[in-house]
Design an enzyme around this catalytic site. Structure first.
Site, PDB file in Angstrom:
ATOM      1  N   HIS A 295     -10.934  -7.869  10.566  1.00 17.23           N
ATOM      2  CA  HIS A 295     -10.025  -8.493   9.605  1.00 17.23           C
ATOM      3  C   HIS A 295     -10.655  -9.599   8.766  1.00 17.23           C
ATOM      4  CE1 HIS A 295      -7.398  -6.236  12.225  1.00 17.23           C
ATOM      5  NE2 HIS A 295      -6.490  -6.289  11.275  1.00 17.23           N
TER       6      HIS A 295
ATOM      7  N   ARG B 114     -34.735  -4.172  15.270  1.00 18.49           N
ATOM      8  CA  ARG B 114     -33.602  -3.518  15.919  1.00 18.49           C
ATOM      9  C   ARG B 114     -32.867  -2.592  14.937  1.00 18.49           C
ATOM     10  NH1 ARG B 114     -31.279  -9.032  18.717  1.00 18.49           N
ATOM     11  NH2 ARG B 114     -32.157  -8.679  20.766  1.00 18.49           N
TER      12      ARG B 114
ATOM     13  N   ARG C 228     -27.787  -2.960  18.113  1.00 10.40           N
ATOM     14  CA  ARG C 228     -26.697  -3.928  18.195  1.00 10.40           C
ATOM     15  C   ARG C 228     -25.582  -3.529  17.227  1.00 10.40           C
ATOM     16  NH1 ARG C 228     -29.321  -5.113  21.958  1.00 10.40           N
ATOM     17  NH2 ARG C 228     -30.081  -7.160  22.610  1.00 10.40           N
TER      18      ARG C 228
ATOM     19  N   GLN D 132     -12.532  -8.948   6.602  1.00  9.76           N
ATOM     20  CA  GLN D 132     -12.533  -8.304   5.282  1.00  9.76           C
ATOM     21  C   GLN D 132     -11.201  -8.480   4.559  1.00  9.76           C
ATOM     22  OE1 GLN D 132     -14.604  -4.151   6.036  1.00  9.76           O
ATOM     23  NE2 GLN D 132     -13.825  -5.055   7.911  1.00  9.76           N
TER      24      GLN D 132
ATOM     25  N   ASP E  41      -8.591  -0.870   1.314  1.00  3.51           N
ATOM     26  CA  ASP E  41      -9.273   0.422   1.465  1.00  3.51           C
ATOM     27  C   ASP E  41      -9.507   1.130   0.122  1.00  3.51           C
ATOM     28  OD1 ASP E  41      -9.108  -0.137   4.112  1.00  3.51           O
ATOM     29  OD2 ASP E  41      -7.877   1.570   4.676  1.00  3.51           O
TER      30      ASP E  41
ATOM     31  N   GLU F 149     -14.508   2.566   9.891  1.00  2.00           N
ATOM     32  CA  GLU F 149     -13.795   2.724  11.182  1.00  2.00           C
ATOM     33  C   GLU F 149     -13.251   4.131  11.383  1.00  2.00           C
ATOM     34  OE1 GLU F 149     -10.333   0.144  11.050  1.00  2.00           O
ATOM     35  OE2 GLU F 149      -9.707   1.022   9.147  1.00  2.00           O
TER      36      GLU F 149
ATOM     37  N   GLY G  63       0.840  -1.195   0.000  1.00  4.08           N
ATOM     38  CA  GLY G  63       0.000   0.000   0.000  1.00  4.08           C
ATOM     39  C   GLY G  63       0.873   1.242   0.000  1.00  4.08           C
TER      40      GLY G  63
END
Ligand code: F6P
Length: 364
Positions: free
Chosen positions: A288, A177, A282, A290, A142, A237, A117
């Site tokens: 990871h 939910r 929830r 992914q 990403d 994230e 990367g």
């Protein structure tokens, strides 16, 4: 010149499709050029500490569908600024670049293929400036590298996230939910955005658009009033609440990599929403999963194409470049043009417009 001996290393976080590249480079170098192929182990660590093995076509026989990298990788081994912790937990930073170059010379490589990367490719560029014949091969789940439309590993990660969203739909709807899925994406929200569109998320929060919780709550309320008392939210994230920083689970100074570990935004949003609505909330963190597992066909083909074009570029001595997908073609892009730039989702992109025009809330 003719290629006699080439080396390949994989650096930084792994992703699906790395083995496709290793296989393609090995096969193409041997079949087209009768060259020897040296597999450098564990990223640049293998060059610093002289760990490598020869690769044959037989070694690559079964690896195309395999996740991970048969050569190993690390996102700790920066040869110019190698971080080491002593027993007291103090960090020392050492420069191993001379040792790396000496080991490179001992191996007598005509070209080193560096698969990595942004960070790994910047290291590759520095060695290139010091005279090493290097060709870069871009990877990251990403999808945030400049100069290339897609990186391999990305489509596989999006599919993993989409599958998770499909599963969250059925359980979320059954229980009425709010289901939150945290996916990877430090600085760019490509995974969240594409998986969210494919996986019918009702809200998608990405690093590029600081989110307002009120907007997400409005969306949930609207859905409830309209007879759908469940909602699906996907969060990268690195997503930030307006006026706040991204949430880290471990600080940069505590980590060997020197880069903060992100994570926790999903639980944060779940808590904040849970306080303000009368629905259960929830959170699932995909993490990871992914990055692991078998690559999709797209990533196998892309990895294979990048590997073979990299060997071709080496034969033509086009060092200092990375191979990259632009449109339908693999082209060469100078490594120096990466320069630490992150390719975020442009705010005026069609993808963002698409999401909002089908009613997805982007937290604004
Ligand atoms: O850069 C790819 C990436 O998957 C990021 O999305 C994520 O923040 C990071 O790697 C995780 O790295 P590590 O393997 O060190 O936890």
């Amino acid at each position: 010149m003719g290629l006699k001996r080439v080396g390949i290393l994989t650096g930084g976080g792994d992703c699906s499709g790395l083995n496709a590249v290793i296989r393609a480079v090995t096969r193409s170098a041997i079949i087209e050029h009768e060259a020897e192929v040296v597999g450098i182990e564990d990223g640049f660590d293998g060059l610093i500490f002289d760990r490598h093995r020869m690769l044959s076509i037989a070694d690559t026989k079964e690896i195309l569908p395999l996740g991970g990298t048969i050569l190993g990788t690390t996102n700790k081994g920066h040869p110019f600024e190698y971080r080491e912790f002593d027993k007291e937990g103090r960090v020392t930073i050492r420069d191993y670049s001379k040792q790396t170059i000496e080991n490179f010379k001992k191996l007598k490589l005509d070209c080193l293929f560096v698969v990595g990367g942004d960070g790994t490719l910047q290291i590759a560029h520095r060695f290139c400036e010091l005279g090493l014949p290097v060709i870069g091969i871009p990877k990251t789940i990403d999808n945030d590298l400049v100069g290339t439309d897609y990186t391999f590993g990305y489509q596989t990660a999006v599919q993993v996230a989409c599958d998770a969203l499909d599963r969250l739909h059925t359980t979320g709807e059954s229980h009425q939910r709010v289901m939150i899925l945290e996916v990877m994406g430090r600085d760019a929200g490509w995974i969240a955005l594409e998986a969210g569109i494919a996986g019918r998320a009702h809200a998608i929060l990405i690093p590029e658009i600081p989110y307002q919780l009120e907007k997400v709550l409005e969306k949930i309320h609207l859905r409830k009033e309209g007879g759908s008392p469940f909602s699906i939210i996907v969060i990268a994230e690195g997503a930030k609440e307006i006026g706040k920083d991204a949430i880290t689970s471990e600080s940069a100074s505590n980590r060997l990599q020197g880069v903060a570990q992100l994570g926790g935004v999903g639980f944060y949003v779940a808590h904040e929403i849970g306080e303000r609505i009368d629905l259960e909330v929830r959170c699932t963190v995909l993490g990871h999963t992914q990055r692991g597992g078998t690559p999709l066909a797209f990533d196998r083909v892309l990895g294979t194409r990048l590997g073979t074009e990299a060997v071709q570029a080496a034969a033509e001595e086009k060092f200092g470049n990375m191979v990259a997908l632009q449109g339908r073609e693999i082209i060469l892009v100078p490594l120096k043009s990466l320069a630490g730039i992150v390719r975020q989702v442009p705010l005026d992109s069609q993808l963002i417009r698409t999401a909002e025009s089908i009613g997805v809330c982007l937290g604004r």
